[in-house]
Design a protein around this motif. Structure first.
Motif, short mmCIF file in Angstrom:
data_model
loop_
_atom_site.label_atom_id
_atom_site.label_comp_id
_atom_site.label_asym_id
_atom_site.label_seq_id
_atom_site.Cartn_x
_atom_site.Cartn_y
_atom_site.Cartn_z
N CYS A 124 0.91 -1.25 0.12
CA CYS A 124 -0.16 0.07 0.00
C CYS A 124 0.98 1.36 -0.07
N ILE A 125 0.22 2.20 -0.49
CA ILE A 125 0.88 3.71 -0.03
C ILE A 125 0.15 4.57 0.91
N ILE A 126 1.07 5.09 1.80
CA ILE A 126 0.44 5.62 3.11
C ILE A 126 1.05 6.93 2.92
N VAL A 127 0.16 8.16 3.03
CA VAL A 127 0.62 9.67 2.85
C VAL A 127 0.80 9.94 4.27
N GLY A 128 1.84 10.93 4.71
CA GLY A 128 1.83 11.61 5.94
C GLY A 128 1.83 10.76 7.12
N ARG A 129 1.62 11.70 8.30
CA ARG A 129 1.09 10.94 9.76
C ARG A 129 2.37 10.21 10.17
N CYS A 130 3.39 10.55 10.04
CA CYS A 130 4.66 9.95 10.52
C CYS A 130 4.83 8.73 10.17
N ALA A 131 4.32 8.11 9.05
CA ALA A 131 4.12 6.65 8.47
C ALA A 131 5.60 6.29 8.69
N ASP A 132 6.62 6.98 7.99
CA ASP A 132 8.06 6.45 7.90
C ASP A 132 8.81 6.34 9.10
N PHE A 133 8.33 6.88 10.33
CA PHE A 133 8.89 6.73 11.73
C PHE A 133 8.29 5.38 12.15
N ILE A 134 6.91 5.40 12.02
CA ILE A 134 6.00 4.18 12.57
C ILE A 134 6.71 3.02 12.10
N LEU A 135 7.01 2.99 10.68
CA LEU A 135 7.31 1.76 9.76
C LEU A 135 8.95 1.67 9.75
N LYS A 136 9.69 2.33 10.68
CA LYS A 136 11.05 2.65 10.55
C LYS A 136 11.64 1.25 10.41
N ASP A 137 11.21 0.03 11.14
CA ASP A 137 11.87 -1.15 11.37
C ASP A 137 11.39 -2.26 10.16
N CYS A 138 10.47 -1.84 9.50
CA CYS A 138 9.63 -2.42 8.42
C CYS A 138 10.63 -2.52 7.17
N LYS A 139 11.16 -3.71 6.91
CA LYS A 139 11.96 -4.22 5.77
C LYS A 139 11.45 -3.80 4.24
N GLU A 140 10.04 -3.74 4.44
CA GLU A 140 9.47 -3.87 3.18
C GLU A 140 9.06 -2.35 2.97
N ALA A 141 9.28 -1.65 3.77
CA ALA A 141 8.94 0.10 3.51
C ALA A 141 9.83 0.82 2.90
N VAL A 142 9.60 1.57 1.92
CA VAL A 142 10.38 2.78 1.18
C VAL A 142 9.90 4.10 1.76
N ARG A 143 10.66 4.78 2.31
CA ARG A 143 10.21 5.93 2.71
C ARG A 143 10.63 7.17 1.87
N VAL A 144 9.79 7.99 1.60
CA VAL A 144 9.91 9.07 0.51
C VAL A 144 9.50 10.36 1.23
N PHE A 145 10.23 11.51 0.90
CA PHE A 145 9.87 12.61 1.02
C PHE A 145 9.94 13.48 -0.19
N VAL A 146 8.87 14.47 -0.44
CA VAL A 146 8.75 15.17 -1.58
C VAL A 146 8.46 16.69 -1.50
N TRP A 147 9.41 17.28 -1.96
CA TRP A 147 9.34 18.86 -1.71
C TRP A 147 9.71 19.59 -3.01
N ALA A 148 9.05 20.75 -3.01
CA ALA A 148 9.45 21.55 -4.33
C ALA A 148 9.85 22.95 -3.88
N ASP A 149 10.32 23.77 -4.76
CA ASP A 149 10.53 25.34 -4.62
C ASP A 149 9.53 26.03 -4.53
N GLU A 150 9.60 27.36 -3.99
CA GLU A 150 8.38 28.02 -3.70
C GLU A 150 7.59 28.49 -4.94
N GLU A 151 8.05 28.58 -6.03
CA GLU A 151 7.14 28.89 -7.21
C GLU A 151 6.31 27.72 -7.50
N ASN A 152 6.91 26.63 -7.54
CA ASN A 152 6.03 25.35 -7.98
C ASN A 152 5.00 25.11 -6.82
N CYS A 153 5.34 25.37 -5.59
CA CYS A 153 4.51 25.22 -4.68
C CYS A 153 3.03 25.81 -4.77
#
Length: 204
Positions: free
Chosen positions: A103-132
């Motif tokens: 599954c795909i989980i957005v936000g809610r500290c899921a990366d930390f909650i699943l920090k010991d899960c070997k099947e997890a891929v933790r992603v952070f997405v950002w953008a510059d001010e103009e694109n935001c």
């Protein structure tokens, strides 16, 4: 491809949620965002509105919080409906989803909650001010630049405080994630490509 869980933390206006939905469609797996609030309410028996009030934000700023350790407070104990326990139940739902399926989980500290899960891929997405600002206008209809910048700053501050309160870590620290992507430079489609490729490399 074996089971995988993708967690996506995202700056406001970066398109992280859109990227998550695109991944969900491409990979044929469930996408979870605000649905988690309803699931946590059903799991705990606590009114869904209370979860909504503390969803990715903390009341009164940081204050004193206990870093999440994996337990929940039972109904007969003080603090059952506290902000801390609302997070505990949210985390319980996230762990349950990760155990059950890809599954795909957005936000809610899921990366930390699943920090010991070997099947997890933790992603952070950002953008510059103009694109935001551009994305805020297109997705949320915020056309006034000052209003958009104010909303971006306030939302990111809220998410950072929420993350710090429950994890003890900094939300935008690259060390918390497997991949950090600049969606402003790459575009959404390429971000999806990169995440998909990373899953294949990491999990085979």
């Amino acid at each position: 491809m074996d089971k995988f869980i993708i967690t996506i933390a995202r700056g406001y206006g970066s398109g992280g949620r859109t990227i998550g939905k695109m991944l969900s469609k491409r990979l044929g797996v469930e996408f979870y965002d605000k649905d988690i609030i309803k699931l946590a309410s059903e799991e705990s028996g606590i009114n869904e509105a209370l979860f909504g009030q503390s969803d990715e934000k903390t009341k009164g700023g940081l204050g004193k919080r206990s870093v999440y350790k994996g337990e929940v407070i039972s109904p007969d104990k003080k603090g059952f409906t506290s902000e801390e326990n609302l997070f505990n139940y949210t985390a319980k739902v996230i762990k349950k989803l990760a155990e059950e399926k890809s599954c795909i989980i957005v936000g809610r500290c899921a990366d930390f909650i699943l920090k010991d899960c070997k099947e997890a891929v933790r992603v952070f997405v950002w953008a510059d001010e103009e694109n935001c600002v551009k994305n805020a206008a297109e997705v949320k209809g915020i056309v006034d630049r000052k209003e958009a910048l104010k909303t971006i700053a306030a939302t990111d501050k809220s998410r950072a405080e929420y993350y710090k309160a429950h994890t003890g870590k900094s939300w935008n620290d690259a060390r918390n994630y497997d991949i950090c992507l600049n969606s402003g430079d790459l575009g959404f489609e390429k971000c999806v490509d990169i995440i998909e490729s990373y899953i294949k490399i990491k999990l085979g």
